[in-house]
Write a protein that holds these residues in place. Sequence first.
Motif, PDB file in Angstrom:
ATOM      1  N   ALA A 139       0.817  -1.221   0.000  1.00  0.00           N
ATOM      2  CA  ALA A 139       0.000   0.000   0.000  1.00  0.00           C
ATOM      3  C   ALA A 139       0.847   1.266   0.000  1.00  0.00           C
ATOM      4  N   ASP A 140       2.148   1.140   0.158  1.00  0.00           N
ATOM      5  CA  ASP A 140       3.009   2.315   0.221  1.00  0.00           C
ATOM      6  C   ASP A 140       3.270   2.911  -1.159  1.00  0.00           C
ATOM      7  N   ARG A 141       3.675   4.183  -1.142  1.00  0.00           N
ATOM      8  CA  ARG A 141       4.055   4.904  -2.364  1.00  0.00           C
ATOM      9  C   ARG A 141       5.411   5.559  -2.126  1.00  0.00           C
ATOM     10  N   ARG A 194       2.142  14.762  -6.809  1.00  0.00           N
ATOM     11  CA  ARG A 194       1.479  13.679  -7.544  1.00  0.00           C
ATOM     12  C   ARG A 194       1.630  12.366  -6.787  1.00  0.00           C
ATOM     13  N   ALA A 195       2.838  12.111  -6.293  1.00  0.00           N
ATOM     14  CA  ALA A 195       3.110  10.844  -5.617  1.00  0.00           C
ATOM     15  C   ALA A 195       2.540  10.811  -4.203  1.00  0.00           C
ATOM     16  N   ARG A 196       2.622  11.944  -3.492  1.00  0.00           N
ATOM     17  CA  ARG A 196       2.268  12.013  -2.076  1.00  0.00           C
ATOM     18  C   ARG A 196       2.812  10.776  -1.364  1.00  0.00           C
ATOM     19  N   PRO A 197       4.143  10.641  -1.357  1.00  0.00           N
ATOM     20  CA  PRO A 197       4.755   9.408  -0.860  1.00  0.00           C
ATOM     21  C   PRO A 197       4.451   9.142   0.606  1.00  0.00           C
ATOM     22  N   THR A 198       4.292   7.868   0.908  1.00  0.00           N
ATOM     23  CA  THR A 198       4.135   7.454   2.304  1.00  0.00           C
ATOM     24  C   THR A 198       5.500   7.141   2.915  1.00  0.00           C
ATOM     25  N   VAL A 199       6.467   6.837   2.053  1.00  0.00           N
ATOM     26  CA  VAL A 199       7.857   6.606   2.465  1.00  0.00           C
ATOM     27  C   VAL A 199       8.727   7.526   1.624  1.00  0.00           C
ATOM     28  N   PHE A 200       9.576   8.322   2.276  1.00  0.00           N
ATOM     29  CA  PHE A 200      10.369   9.308   1.538  1.00  0.00           C
ATOM     30  C   PHE A 200      11.776   9.369   2.081  1.00  0.00           C
ATOM     31  N   PHE A 201      12.731   9.198   1.190  1.00  0.00           N
ATOM     32  CA  PHE A 201      14.151   9.254   1.549  1.00  0.00           C
ATOM     33  C   PHE A 201      14.792  10.439   0.841  1.00  0.00           C
ATOM     34  N   SER A 202      15.633  11.199   1.583  1.00  0.00           N
ATOM     35  CA  SER A 202      16.348  12.304   0.968  1.00  0.00           C
ATOM     36  C   SER A 202      17.678  12.508   1.668  1.00  0.00           C
ATOM     37  N   LEU A 209       4.318  16.122   1.376  1.00  0.00           N
ATOM     38  CA  LEU A 209       4.677  15.112   2.364  1.00  0.00           C
ATOM     39  C   LEU A 209       3.583  14.911   3.415  1.00  0.00           C
ATOM     40  N   ASP A 210       2.363  15.324   3.107  1.00  0.00           N
ATOM     41  CA  ASP A 210       1.294  15.219   4.092  1.00  0.00           C
ATOM     42  C   ASP A 210       0.879  13.774   4.368  1.00  0.00           C
ATOM     43  N   GLN A 211       1.207  12.842   3.465  1.00  0.00           N
ATOM     44  CA  GLN A 211       0.880  11.434   3.672  1.00  0.00           C
ATOM     45  C   GLN A 211       2.085  10.626   4.145  1.00  0.00           C
ATOM     46  N   CYS A 271       4.975  -2.296  -3.920  1.00  0.00           N
ATOM     47  CA  CYS A 271       4.362  -0.974  -3.775  1.00  0.00           C
ATOM     48  C   CYS A 271       4.423  -0.194  -5.088  1.00  0.00           C
ATOM     49  N   GLN A 272       3.841   0.999  -5.095  1.00  0.00           N
ATOM     50  CA  GLN A 272       3.822   1.822  -6.302  1.00  0.00           C
ATOM     51  C   GLN A 272       4.955   2.837  -6.270  1.00  0.00           C
ATOM     52  N   LEU A 273       5.685   2.922  -7.389  1.00  0.00           N
ATOM     53  CA  LEU A 273       6.767   3.878  -7.534  1.00  0.00           C
ATOM     54  C   LEU A 273       6.374   4.972  -8.511  1.00  0.00           C
TER      55      LEU A 273
END
Length: 564
Positions: A216-218, A260-268, A312-314, A243-245
Amino acid sequence: MATIAADQLALPRLYHWERTAAHRVTLTQPMGGAEVKDYTWAQVGEQVRRMAAFLKAKGAAEGWPADAKVAILSKNCAWWLMSDLAIWMAGYVSVPLYPTLAAGTIAQILAHSEARFVFIGKLDGWEGMKPGVPAALPGASYALSPDDAKQAYEGWDAICARTEPLKGEPLRGADELCTLIYTSGTTGNPKGVMHSFGGFGWAVEEGMKRFHMTAADRMLSYLPLAHVAERALVEHGWLLTGCQLFFAESLDTFTADLQRARPTVFFSVPRLWVKFQQGVQAKMPPAKLNRLLRLPLIGGLVRRKIMKTLGLDQCRLAVGGAAPMPVALLEWYETLGLRVNEGYGMTENLALSHMTEPGKRQFGTVGPAYPGVQTRIDPASGELQMRSPALMLGYYKEPALTADALTADGWLRTGDKASQDADGCVRITGRVKDLFKTSKGKYVAPAPIEDKLGMNPAIEACCVAGANMGQPLGIAMLSPQGLQRATSDAAGLQAELAQHLDAVNARLDPHEQLATLVLIKTPWTVDNGFITPTFKVKRNRIEEAYGAKFDAWAVRRAKVQFGD
């Protein structure tokens, strides 16, 4: 999630998703403008099978060795991942190249790896890179490749259209060489780090015990896939969880891509986390933002608006890595309701060493080791050393360098000085080799000082230097906001940064205090060699470019001065 055998991660997971989620969208690729192309698992599988059949036939016809190397030179896109899978399915070894490399480095990697084929993909600076690709080296292009690359190399779609899909479910052994990851390196030539399929399988499964990702993650893929962290978390995390990329189109569209992505997991990387912060502060002064965040109802509205604007709200799991995250930066994001976890690792260990534990406040550390990772601190040098099943097989064609990187009993020398607390959390205190001695005979660790300097929004990147000088000095590249102020209010900028320097120096021992802060207007970029593709400042390049001026800057005795 059921346990995955070490050799069952990459291709077997593709086959699993082909069977169980054939019609689920898994890759979302912007095509320019408003056009977006979605790929289902069935479509990914079919294209990979067609390209794998093409590579296998070409290798057989041209007598490629069993471990033939196939290179990928492209920015992140759906075809990058499908190329990697096709290379593996055909039985070969992938060699990713950063899409920002100079022609000379490209030529060196292609020659050193003995690449037999190259995918030329989405690139911004192909004209400058093209001389590094031998004219005789065969290749293929993508739908988003530069026009003259499309003319020089047959297109992905054309190859797939005329090639029947590879049948069955070919597998690769856990001990087989999977890829060569050439380190970006802050010094010297890139080294080809060899990793196996089993190493990736173990690393990703252990990593997911702390990441806890699901189908379910993006995620948004935008940091170079040639980098080990993006490869391990994004590519192999995608394969493991299904998951969806989403992919970013360009720097100019990055905000829209995030939204567009509103990622649930985000690396930077830290530099980009700082740029996000500076973007917010440019629109709302820090003092005003702090006042608003303290108000019970309005504070919540402000937080939600900022996070939604950032896309990054999600986000439920945010991670920083590749360089230390300043504690003040972590605290700033915490005030917005986003806990940024800090990860630590290297190309040589598949980026799997330490990470702060989600839900725990372990600021200033990189957390405890992942399950299955052993660590120790060398009592003589203070160096952090580690070992795990994810360690590299070695450096390709470099047995002497491999021997230097590993101890006699198989521990990886990380090159990082560290300490460990009672909870097992590790604090990185500097680089063993980055330490330098002043003329007073005192050692200076630059990294912690740079973290403090970089917390002013006028500064985008910085470097502390001064070996054999009376006192060290700071060299800072101005941010866009700083550059604007340097033009409109240079005196005010210098006064503000002088106060900032005083505050930094007040927290340092006398021998560490900076004699001056030198402001640089010329950007430090990958193209001019001042930073690596993961935004780490190259100290040797800084000293090469500015070293002759160090003494003159120190003699001026100005707290803050312009260096160019």
